[in-house]
Motif scaffolding. Structure first.
Motif, PDB file in Angstrom:
ATOM      1  N   SER A   6     -44.303 -30.314 -60.938  1.00  0.00           N
ATOM      2  CA  SER A   6     -43.255 -30.441 -59.935  1.00  0.00           C
ATOM      3  C   SER A   6     -43.273 -30.779 -58.027  1.00  0.00           C
ATOM      4  O   SER A   6     -44.339 -31.166 -57.732  1.00  0.00           O
ATOM      5  CB  SER A   6     -42.146 -29.334 -59.610  1.00  0.00           C
ATOM      6  N   ILE A   7     -42.280 -32.496 -58.040  1.00  0.00           N
ATOM      7  CA  ILE A   7     -42.368 -33.074 -56.808  1.00  0.00           C
ATOM      8  C   ILE A   7     -41.325 -32.393 -56.431  1.00  0.00           C
ATOM      9  O   ILE A   7     -39.961 -32.390 -56.348  1.00  0.00           O
ATOM     10  CB  ILE A   7     -42.290 -34.143 -57.231  1.00  0.00           C
ATOM     11  N   ASN A   8     -41.709 -32.190 -55.020  1.00  0.00           N
ATOM     12  CA  ASN A   8     -40.422 -31.206 -54.210  1.00  0.00           C
ATOM     13  C   ASN A   8     -39.848 -30.479 -55.203  1.00  0.00           C
ATOM     14  O   ASN A   8     -38.301 -30.517 -54.664  1.00  0.00           O
ATOM     15  CB  ASN A   8     -39.235 -32.294 -53.061  1.00  0.00           C
ATOM     16  N   GLY A   9     -40.026 -29.649 -55.773  1.00  0.00           N
ATOM     17  CA  GLY A   9     -39.500 -28.750 -56.414  1.00  0.00           C
ATOM     18  C   GLY A   9     -38.553 -29.131 -57.654  1.00  0.00           C
ATOM     19  O   GLY A   9     -37.690 -28.045 -58.435  1.00  0.00           O
ATOM     20  N   GLN A  28     -39.093 -31.544 -61.428  1.00  0.00           N
ATOM     21  CA  GLN A  28     -39.720 -31.452 -62.422  1.00  0.00           C
ATOM     22  C   GLN A  28     -40.064 -32.597 -62.547  1.00  0.00           C
ATOM     23  O   GLN A  28     -39.110 -33.573 -62.558  1.00  0.00           O
ATOM     24  CB  GLN A  28     -39.094 -30.547 -64.068  1.00  0.00           C
ATOM     25  N   ALA A  29     -41.764 -32.989 -62.857  1.00  0.00           N
ATOM     26  CA  ALA A  29     -41.743 -34.204 -62.817  1.00  0.00           C
ATOM     27  C   ALA A  29     -42.446 -34.966 -64.020  1.00  0.00           C
ATOM     28  O   ALA A  29     -42.705 -34.703 -64.329  1.00  0.00           O
ATOM     29  CB  ALA A  29     -42.721 -34.596 -61.438  1.00  0.00           C
ATOM     30  N   GLU A  42     -46.627 -29.295 -57.095  1.00  0.00           N
ATOM     31  CA  GLU A  42     -47.127 -28.150 -57.134  1.00  0.00           C
ATOM     32  C   GLU A  42     -47.417 -28.051 -59.314  1.00  0.00           C
ATOM     33  O   GLU A  42     -46.324 -28.560 -60.382  1.00  0.00           O
ATOM     34  CB  GLU A  42     -45.796 -27.092 -57.720  1.00  0.00           C
ATOM     35  N   ILE A  43     -48.678 -27.543 -59.116  1.00  0.00           N
ATOM     36  CA  ILE A  43     -49.528 -28.756 -59.904  1.00  0.00           C
ATOM     37  C   ILE A  43     -49.761 -27.190 -60.799  1.00  0.00           C
ATOM     38  O   ILE A  43     -50.868 -25.883 -60.142  1.00  0.00           O
ATOM     39  CB  ILE A  43     -50.699 -29.502 -60.328  1.00  0.00           C
TER      40      ILE A  43
END
Length: 87
Positions: free
Chosen positions: A29-32, A34-35, A48-49
């Motif tokens: 996720s990027i800045n909360g 999902q990416a 977050e990985i």
């Protein structure tokens, strides 16, 4: 810069194809948010990985197209690493 390319260049994940798979599984996720592998990463973003039993949170500090192995860890700053309890 694309997320999958940043993960490869920064050596957080060794191969770009593996970075794409991890992103497509919803484990990044990027800045909360999902990416996807094609998501754009900017300086100051928080990633977050999820690596198996571990959750790593990093802040992007620099973006470069290519970087030497010794300098790869200058592209990010680890905020925290925590173990995930599996149920």
């Amino acid at each position: 810069m694309r997320l999958d390319k940043f993960l490869k260049v920064s050596r957080l994940i060794k191969r770009r194809t593996l970075a794409k798979e991890v992103a497509d599984q919803g484990r990044i996720s990027i800045n909360g948010n999902q990416a996807k592998a094609s998501s754009i990463v900017a300086i100051g973003d928080t990633l977050e990985i999820k690596f198996g039993q571990k959750l790593v949170t990093v802040e992007v500090t620099s973006l470069k197209e290519t970087v030497r192995k010794e300098e790869a860890d200058l592209l990010y700053r680890i905020i925290k690493e925590e173990k995930i309890e599996v149920q």
